[in-house]
Design a protein around this motif. Structure first.
Motif, PDB file in Angstrom:
ATOM      1  N   ASP A 176       2.119   1.709  -3.460  1.00  0.00           N
ATOM      2  CA  ASP A 176       1.028   2.176  -4.326  1.00  0.00           C
ATOM      3  C   ASP A 176       0.731   3.651  -4.051  1.00  0.00           C
ATOM      4  N   LEU A 177       0.770   4.020  -2.775  1.00  0.00           N
ATOM      5  CA  LEU A 177       0.584   5.435  -2.417  1.00  0.00           C
ATOM      6  C   LEU A 177       1.670   6.282  -3.086  1.00  0.00           C
TER       7      LEU A 177
ATOM      8  N   ARG B 184       3.262   5.733  -5.797  1.00  0.00           N
ATOM      9  CA  ARG B 184       2.958   5.836  -7.222  1.00  0.00           C
ATOM     10  C   ARG B 184       1.842   6.865  -7.462  1.00  0.00           C
TER      11      ARG B 184
ATOM     12  N   ALA C  86       0.839  -1.205   0.000  1.00  0.00           N
ATOM     13  CA  ALA C  86       0.000   0.000   0.000  1.00  0.00           C
ATOM     14  C   ALA C  86       0.871   1.252   0.000  1.00  0.00           C
TER      15      ALA C  86
END
Lengths: 207, 207
Positions: A165-166, A168, A162
């Motif tokens: 992903d954050l 990104r 996560a």
């Protein structure tokens, strides 16, 4: 003093390739996909078109090599992150800040150009996906090491993913405007939660 | 039964525009920026080039209208999210899942094409940025309402923004391959933390 003639041919070739890939990354990030043709990149690098084609026969070969170069630069950035002193929330915050910065910037903007074209081009996509998979694993491994966590725990593994992903998403939010002030607040909010979660899941060694 | 002639001209014009914008979104998401010219979109929509140019004089005008259309579709999706029953972590998980799904998919892939070109095109970027700002506020407002939080608290505000940045990062990770299984695990890991953070910051009413 050495002249160019004194430099072994192989080294010169490697230096040319390096310059070419760095230029390709800069061109993609600054001018975008459409403008970044082999001819444009060659001219920007001050290398003849013929010499470029000696190294990379097609535009796709040059772009894929540039994408690998971006990955290597990014993992080098991650490996160069100083190991933050201390422990607890402030250490987690420093690591997350470092990860987010390493995942963004020019390297992200260049990769974004390739991903976006690959999204609508099955042939390019097929070439890009294995590189991305390999790179995602390498980044994950470094995040685990920097955060000093055990990612065999699925909840911890999910939080590390996560966080990346954050990173990104934050990199994408920075593409059209300078988002650095808002990003600092978001990273603070996130790392506070991440630190709380990681310390709650920590077991004393040998328990 | 009504024939086309019985439909007021204004309504037909609106229907044409609607079809055109839907087609533009689908073309961008599927075929990418380069292929999605005015001519290609017109042909895919079964509308003459002249009729398209009657509505949108330039490619940029058509693309910007398509981007606004994507935003409207996305806010419509968010407004249509069912208000999850219950409370606590499961409710937060349902809301985050809904937000992440509404932020991804075809609408994201189409917008990504526009953002990526705008990243390297100052003129397009100048037109896109105010639309993005407006849209970001609208999405944030809906996330606050769905999560039933008070975002005047800076920590809560940071967590909502982080959730939306995560959603953007997850949408990007889904562009080259089907990332749905990994995404479900990441959403679970984050929503568990978010629920814990939100319940910790909750104050009894009237305190």
């Amino acid at each position: 003093m050495t002249t160019d003639d004194a430099v072994p041919k192989q080294d010169r070739s490697r230096a040319t390739r390096q310059r070419l890939l760095e230029t390709a990354v800069r061109c993609l990030a600054t001018h975008g996909w459409e403008i970044s043709t082999v001819g444009f990149i060659a001219a920007e690098a001050g290398i003849s078109r013929g010499a470029v084609q000696h190294h990379y026969r097609t535009r796709e070969a040059l772009i894929l090599a540039a994408l690998e170069h971006m990955f290597e630069e990014r993992t080098t950035l991650l490996d160069a992150l100083p190991d933050p002193a201390g422990s607890g929330p402030e250490r987690v915050h420093a690591v997350v800040t470092g990860l987010v910065e390493a995942m963004g910037g020019e390297l992200f903007r260049a990769a974004l150009q390739v991903w976006t074209v690959a999204a609508a081009d099955p042939e390019l996509r097929a070439a890009v996906v294995p590189l991305e998979r390999h790179f995602a694993r390498e980044v994950h491994r470094r995040a685990v090491r920097l955060l000093r966590v055990d990612d065999s725990d699925p909840a911890t593994r999910g939080l590390i993913q996560a966080t990346l992903d954050l990173a990104r998403g934050l990199a994408l939010a920075d593409v059209l405007t300078d988002d650095s002030r808002r990003r600092a607040r978001v990273v603070r909010a996130w790392s506070t939660q991440l630190a709380a979660a990681l310390s709650a899941s920590e077991e004393p060694v040998g328990s």
